[in-house]
Design an enzyme around this catalytic site. Structure first.
Site, mmCIF file in Angstrom:
data_model
loop_
_atom_site.group_PDB
_atom_site.id
_atom_site.type_symbol
_atom_site.label_atom_id
_atom_site.label_comp_id
_atom_site.label_asym_id
_atom_site.label_seq_id
_atom_site.Cartn_x
_atom_site.Cartn_y
_atom_site.Cartn_z
ATOM 1 N N MET A 172 0.823 -1.202 0.000
ATOM 2 C CA MET A 172 0.000 0.000 0.000
ATOM 3 C C MET A 172 0.857 1.253 0.000
ATOM 4 S SD MET A 172 -3.097 1.098 -0.154
ATOM 5 C CE MET A 172 -2.983 2.782 -0.754
ATOM 6 N N LYS A 173 1.966 1.227 0.713
ATOM 7 C CA LYS A 173 2.872 2.384 0.738
ATOM 8 C C LYS A 173 3.418 2.683 -0.657
ATOM 9 C CE LYS A 173 5.851 5.499 2.206
ATOM 10 N NZ LYS A 173 5.442 6.890 2.451
ATOM 11 N N LEU A 174 3.743 1.638 -1.408
ATOM 12 C CA LEU A 174 4.240 1.856 -2.768
ATOM 13 C C LEU A 174 3.162 2.474 -3.648
ATOM 14 C CD1 LEU A 174 6.413 -1.333 -3.375
ATOM 15 C CD2 LEU A 174 7.165 0.966 -2.725
#
Length: 298
Positions: A172-174
């Protein structure tokens, strides 16, 4: 083990980590940390009540929860290897770096073999929010581990979302960084076009700001272009390139075409290759490199 019994280790007291660690100390958690190259953040934290570890192994032996706030996946893997001799069963390692999901899965499996839990909990927002204790955090962990670490993360985060199992936080961070770095690439190219066709940056901003294309990222991004604030958003161009390489790798592994993501990555690659990789240039400086590539002086 209850929340009151947790002892915290923190590795990576840089731009984001120092503020996070400060909040842990101020909220009453026993904190052990250590310096990398710059001792000033460590000295500040020791003054506030933290303890300096003699080594990563020593830090591991003192800690029930260990936070990592590092540059990327290779650094996380190296630190975990150095922590390993001091780790005790029941410890949790929480990786707050922007990592590569395949590396996260491998490290989690290695730690499971020795009875150590692993979670990925990358961050959203900036060093300002880290200092204020209002970061966003997206967590990949099993349910029980998430419930254990959530109150500790709350010492430095205002928004905590359990994304899913181990590795989901880094995925999700990417995606999150693809959006923000994609905005940066679009803004930079739009500003170059504006300069070439005779639209002053102040006029450009007067149309965008307050309109539907405005957002928090735009406002911090434009702090440099409008006001000359070099530290409007302290996230380096080289880290932006690293994150976009991770995005591309994740998409490749999933069989997703990356027409846009690869173009965004190449914008950052161009900037780093032409002088933006020295650690002093941040994401809001990208318009300078895009302008120069087009023969435009800003």
């Amino acid at each position: 083990m209850t929340e009151a019994q947790e002892t915290i280790g923190f590795v990576g007291i840089g731009l984001m980590g120092q503020g996070m660690a400060k909040n842990l100390v101020e909220k009453g958690y026993p904190l052990t940390t250590l310096a990398h190259r710059n001792r000033k953040p460590l000295e500040d934290l020791v003054h506030r009540g933290a303890t300096e570890a003699a080594s990563l192994e020593d830090l591991a032996s003192r800690s029930s929860i260990i936070f990592l706030c590092l540059t990327g996946a290779p650094e996380a893997a190296s630190v975990v290897a150095s922590l390993k001799p001091g780790l005790r069963p029941g410890t949790v390692i929480v990786d707050c770096s922007t990592g590569e999901p395949t590396v996260t899965a491998r490290l989690a499996a290695e730690m499971a073999d020795i009875g150590v839990d692993y979670a990925d909990a990358p961050l959203g927002r900036t060093p300002k929010e880290a200092w204020e204790g209002t970061l966003d955090c997206m967590v990949g962990a099993t349910g029980p581990v998430f419930e254990r670490i959530r109150p500790v993360i709350a010492a430095w985060a205002g928004k905590i979302v359990h994304i899913g199992e181990i590795g989901a936080g880094h995925k999700m961070k990417l995606l999150n960084n693809f959006l923000s770095l994609g905005y940066a690439a679009i803004y930079s190219e739009a500003l170059a076009m504006a300069a070439r066709v005779g639209i002053p940056v102040e006029t450009f901003d007067s149309v965008i700001r307050g309109g539907r294309m405005d957002c928090g990222f735009y406002q911090t991004f434009m702090g440099y272009t409008l006001e000359g604030n070099r530290e409007a958003h302290k996230f380096s161009l080289s880290n932006g390139l690293k994150d976009m390489r991770y995005v591309e790798a994740m998409a490749n592994a999933a069989g997703v075409a990356t027409h846009v993501a690869s173009s965004v990555k190449n914008s950052f690659a161009m900037a780093v290759a032409t002088g933006g990789g020295g650690g002093e240039d941040y994401v809001p400086h990208l318009p300078d490199f895009v302008a120069r590539a087009n023969g435009i002086e800003r």
